[in-house]
Design a protein around this motif. Structure first.
Motif, PDB file in Angstrom:
ATOM      1  N   MET A  26       0.688  -1.281   0.068  1.00  0.00           N
ATOM      2  CA  MET A  26       0.110  -0.235  -0.107  1.00  0.00           C
ATOM      3  C   MET A  26       0.781   1.372   0.222  1.00  0.00           C
ATOM      4  SD  MET A  26      -3.111  -1.257   2.101  1.00  0.00           S
ATOM      5  CE  MET A  26      -2.159  -1.941   4.014  1.00  0.00           C
ATOM      6  N   VAL A  27       1.055   2.119  -0.961  1.00  0.00           N
ATOM      7  CA  VAL A  27       1.433   3.415  -1.295  1.00  0.00           C
ATOM      8  C   VAL A  27       0.665   4.522  -1.103  1.00  0.00           C
ATOM      9  CG1 VAL A  27       2.912   4.700  -3.004  1.00  0.00           C
ATOM     10  CG2 VAL A  27       2.768   1.918  -3.175  1.00  0.00           C
ATOM     11  N   TYR A  28       1.227   5.611   0.177  1.00  0.00           N
ATOM     12  CA  TYR A  28       0.554   6.625   0.666  1.00  0.00           C
ATOM     13  C   TYR A  28       1.313   8.137   0.173  1.00  0.00           C
ATOM     14  CZ  TYR A  28      -1.478   3.104   4.021  1.00  0.00           C
ATOM     15  OH  TYR A  28      -1.984   2.130   4.588  1.00  0.00           O
ATOM     16  N   LYS A  32      -2.261   9.590   2.871  1.00  0.00           N
ATOM     17  CA  LYS A  32      -3.008   9.235   2.080  1.00  0.00           C
ATOM     18  C   LYS A  32      -2.845   8.140   1.246  1.00  0.00           C
ATOM     19  CE  LYS A  32      -5.544  14.091   2.590  1.00  0.00           C
ATOM     20  NZ  LYS A  32      -5.936  14.609   1.635  1.00  0.00           N
ATOM     21  N   GLN A  33      -3.325   6.796   1.175  1.00  0.00           N
ATOM     22  CA  GLN A  33      -3.375   5.602   0.615  1.00  0.00           C
ATOM     23  C   GLN A  33      -3.847   6.318  -1.017  1.00  0.00           C
ATOM     24  OE1 GLN A  33      -5.573   1.462   1.298  1.00  0.00           O
ATOM     25  NE2 GLN A  33      -5.010   0.817  -0.824  1.00  0.00           N
ATOM     26  N   ILE A  34      -2.717   5.861  -2.173  1.00  0.00           N
ATOM     27  CA  ILE A  34      -3.444   6.210  -3.607  1.00  0.00           C
ATOM     28  C   ILE A  34      -3.201   4.874  -3.877  1.00  0.00           C
ATOM     29  CG2 ILE A  34      -2.181   8.601  -3.004  1.00  0.00           C
ATOM     30  CD1 ILE A  34       0.176   8.339  -4.687  1.00  0.00           C
ATOM     31  N   LYS A  35      -2.271   4.000  -3.640  1.00  0.00           N
ATOM     32  CA  LYS A  35      -2.107   3.088  -4.538  1.00  0.00           C
ATOM     33  C   LYS A  35      -2.639   2.087  -3.621  1.00  0.00           C
ATOM     34  CE  LYS A  35      -0.690   1.870  -9.427  1.00  0.00           C
ATOM     35  NZ  LYS A  35      -0.394   2.019 -10.871  1.00  0.00           N
ATOM     36  N   LEU A  36      -2.563   0.652  -4.658  1.00  0.00           N
ATOM     37  CA  LEU A  36      -2.491  -0.788  -3.852  1.00  0.00           C
ATOM     38  C   LEU A  36      -2.199  -1.362  -4.866  1.00  0.00           C
ATOM     39  CD1 LEU A  36      -2.922  -2.127  -1.760  1.00  0.00           C
ATOM     40  CD2 LEU A  36      -5.519  -3.484  -2.212  1.00  0.00           C
ATOM     41  N   ILE A  37      -1.150  -2.130  -4.311  1.00  0.00           N
ATOM     42  CA  ILE A  37      -0.073  -2.627  -5.448  1.00  0.00           C
ATOM     43  C   ILE A  37      -0.310  -4.604  -4.604  1.00  0.00           C
ATOM     44  CG2 ILE A  37       2.263  -3.469  -6.627  1.00  0.00           C
ATOM     45  CD1 ILE A  37       2.778  -0.200  -5.763  1.00  0.00           C
ATOM     46  N   LYS A  38      -0.769  -5.248  -6.128  1.00  0.00           N
ATOM     47  CA  LYS A  38      -0.758  -6.489  -5.468  1.00  0.00           C
ATOM     48  C   LYS A  38      -0.048  -7.642  -6.482  1.00  0.00           C
ATOM     49  CE  LYS A  38      -5.706  -6.178  -5.396  1.00  0.00           C
ATOM     50  NZ  LYS A  38      -7.151  -6.323  -5.992  1.00  0.00           N
ATOM     51  N   ASP A  39       0.259  -8.729  -6.753  1.00  0.00           N
ATOM     52  CA  ASP A  39       0.591  -9.918  -6.818  1.00  0.00           C
ATOM     53  C   ASP A  39       2.491  -9.936  -7.757  1.00  0.00           C
ATOM     54  OD1 ASP A  39      -1.185 -11.082  -6.693  1.00  0.00           O
ATOM     55  OD2 ASP A  39      -2.669 -10.246  -8.846  1.00  0.00           O
ATOM     56  N   ARG A  40       2.558 -10.595  -8.809  1.00  0.00           N
ATOM     57  CA  ARG A  40       4.357 -10.001  -9.533  1.00  0.00           C
ATOM     58  C   ARG A  40       4.749  -8.535  -9.373  1.00  0.00           C
ATOM     59  NH1 ARG A  40       4.495 -12.770 -15.159  1.00  0.00           N
ATOM     60  NH2 ARG A  40       4.074 -14.596 -13.209  1.00  0.00           N
ATOM     61  N   GLU A  41       3.502  -7.383  -9.319  1.00  0.00           N
ATOM     62  CA  GLU A  41       4.068  -6.271  -9.094  1.00  0.00           C
ATOM     63  C   GLU A  41       4.919  -5.632  -8.362  1.00  0.00           C
ATOM     64  OE1 GLU A  41       2.517  -1.974 -11.722  1.00  0.00           O
ATOM     65  OE2 GLU A  41       1.815  -3.190 -10.650  1.00  0.00           O
ATOM     66  N   ALA A  42       4.013  -6.175  -6.660  1.00  0.00           N
ATOM     67  CA  ALA A  42       4.752  -6.078  -5.925  1.00  0.00           C
ATOM     68  C   ALA A  42       5.364  -6.881  -5.087  1.00  0.00           C
ATOM     69  CB  ALA A  42       3.578  -6.385  -4.764  1.00  0.00           C
TER      70      ALA A  42
END
Length: 82
Positions: A26-28, A32-42
């Motif tokens: 989770m990037v803030y 404030k949270q602006i992006k949620l990165i999942k899976d391979r990209e995370a």
């Protein structure tokens, strides 16, 4: 670095991140949270952060690049802000 961050905004450390138990990032920005990165990209981002975790400016640059161009200056203010 000076060519990339001409206004020296990354030295203020506006970006923070949190790694969840499931491996998501989770990037803030300013709390404030602006992006949620999942899976391979995370997993790729976590690996890159671990490589440069000693240099805070490089970590800020990674987070800025992953969020893209989200802040353009035309954001609307909230009801209570003037």
């Amino acid at each position: 670095m000076s060519e990339i961050d001409k206004r020296n905004r990354l030295s203020e450390e506006p970006f923070t991140y949190q790694i969840t138990k499931k491996g998501m990032v989770m990037v803030y920005y300013d709390g404030k949270q602006i992006k949620l990165i999942k899976d391979r990209e995370a997993y790729r981002l976590i690996a890159k952060i671990k490589e440069v975790e000693d240099d805070k400016t490089k970590v800020q640059l990674l987070l800025a690049k992953i969020t893209g161009n989200f802040k353009r200056g035309n954001e609307k203010l909230g009801k209570n802000k003037k």
